[in-house]
Write a protein that holds these residues in place. Structure first.
Motif, PDB file in Angstrom:
ATOM      1  N   GLU A 294      14.784  13.127  47.943  1.00 44.12           N
ATOM      2  CA  GLU A 294      14.260  13.499  46.624  1.00 44.12           C
ATOM      3  C   GLU A 294      15.231  13.084  45.517  1.00 44.12           C
ATOM      4  N   ASP A 295      16.528  13.298  45.735  1.00 45.43           N
ATOM      5  CA  ASP A 295      17.531  12.909  44.739  1.00 45.43           C
ATOM      6  C   ASP A 295      17.552  11.397  44.534  1.00 45.43           C
ATOM      7  N   VAL A 296      17.379  10.641  45.608  1.00 45.11           N
ATOM      8  CA  VAL A 296      17.364   9.178  45.503  1.00 45.11           C
ATOM      9  C   VAL A 296      16.178   8.736  44.641  1.00 45.11           C
ATOM     10  N   VAL A 297      15.014   9.287  44.898  1.00 39.87           N
ATOM     11  CA  VAL A 297      13.816   8.930  44.140  1.00 39.87           C
ATOM     12  C   VAL A 297      13.975   9.342  42.677  1.00 39.87           C
ATOM     13  N   THR A 298      14.526  10.522  42.426  1.00 39.68           N
ATOM     14  CA  THR A 298      14.766  10.995  41.058  1.00 39.68           C
ATOM     15  C   THR A 298      15.699  10.049  40.311  1.00 39.68           C
TER      16      THR A 298
ATOM     17  N   GLU B 129      22.510  13.241  61.495  1.00 40.13           N
ATOM     18  CA  GLU B 129      23.392  12.936  62.618  1.00 40.13           C
ATOM     19  C   GLU B 129      24.703  13.701  62.471  1.00 40.13           C
ATOM     20  N   ARG B 130      25.125  14.350  63.535  1.00 36.98           N
ATOM     21  CA  ARG B 130      26.407  15.062  63.570  1.00 36.98           C
ATOM     22  C   ARG B 130      26.575  16.007  62.380  1.00 36.98           C
ATOM     23  N   ASP B 131      25.570  16.822  62.143  1.00 39.73           N
ATOM     24  CA  ASP B 131      25.567  17.834  61.079  1.00 39.73           C
ATOM     25  C   ASP B 131      25.594  17.251  59.671  1.00 39.73           C
ATOM     26  N   ASN B 132      25.147  16.030  59.480  1.00 41.82           N
ATOM     27  CA  ASN B 132      25.120  15.394  58.167  1.00 41.82           C
ATOM     28  C   ASN B 132      23.798  14.673  57.947  1.00 41.82           C
ATOM     29  N   TRP B 133      23.252  14.844  56.742  1.00 42.70           N
ATOM     30  CA  TRP B 133      22.112  14.037  56.326  1.00 42.70           C
ATOM     31  C   TRP B 133      22.652  12.743  55.750  1.00 42.70           C
ATOM     32  N   TRP B 134      22.012  11.625  56.042  1.00 44.21           N
ATOM     33  CA  TRP B 134      22.450  10.323  55.540  1.00 44.21           C
ATOM     34  C   TRP B 134      21.240   9.529  55.066  1.00 44.21           C
ATOM     35  N   ALA B 135      21.524   8.543  54.209  1.00 44.01           N
ATOM     36  CA  ALA B 135      20.446   7.680  53.724  1.00 44.01           C
ATOM     37  C   ALA B 135      21.002   6.317  53.376  1.00 44.01           C
ATOM     38  N   ILE B 136      20.218   5.297  53.693  1.00 43.00           N
ATOM     39  CA  ILE B 136      20.488   3.941  53.222  1.00 43.00           C
ATOM     40  C   ILE B 136      19.505   3.733  52.091  1.00 43.00           C
ATOM     41  N   ILE B 137      20.039   3.398  50.922  1.00 44.49           N
ATOM     42  CA  ILE B 137      19.189   3.289  49.746  1.00 44.49           C
ATOM     43  C   ILE B 137      19.332   1.934  49.075  1.00 44.49           C
ATOM     44  N   SER B 138      18.374   1.627  48.205  1.00 44.03           N
ATOM     45  CA  SER B 138      18.460   0.410  47.402  1.00 44.03           C
ATOM     46  C   SER B 138      17.937   0.721  46.008  1.00 44.03           C
TER      47      SER B 138
END
Length: 85
Positions: free
Chosen positions: A59-63, A74-83
């Motif tokens: 949501e923050d990426v889209v905002t 993965e391993r207690d972390n949310w991750w994202a590849i963004i452009s």
């Protein structure tokens, strides 16, 4: 659960000790070694973390007018590849 937290990060003394040994060796290569110094307590820094809930990072990426290419947990972390959009 509070999402904004301060997490302690401990600076390991062995890293600092190794750097100091290298500096001393380079500065005075032919002198007798100094007696060992007493161990210093580790340096602790508090780092700010925002703990995301599922879907919140995307949501923050889209905002921010970005596009989520891929995301996951993965391993207690949310991750994202963004452009950029």
């Amino acid at each position: 659960m509070d999402q904004d937290v301060m997490v302690p990060w401990v600076l390991q003394n062995k890293v600092n000790k190794k750097k100091n040994q290298l500096k001393e060796a380079a500065a005075e290569p032919e002198t007798a070694p100094e007696p060992p110094k007493p161990e210093e307590p580790p340096v602790v820094w508090n780092r700010y973390y925002h703990l995301y809930k599922q879907g919140e990072l995307e949501e923050d990426v889209v905002t921010a007018k970005g596009r989520v290419v891929e995301s996951g947990y993965e391993r207690d972390n949310w991750w994202a590849i963004i452009s950029k959009e």
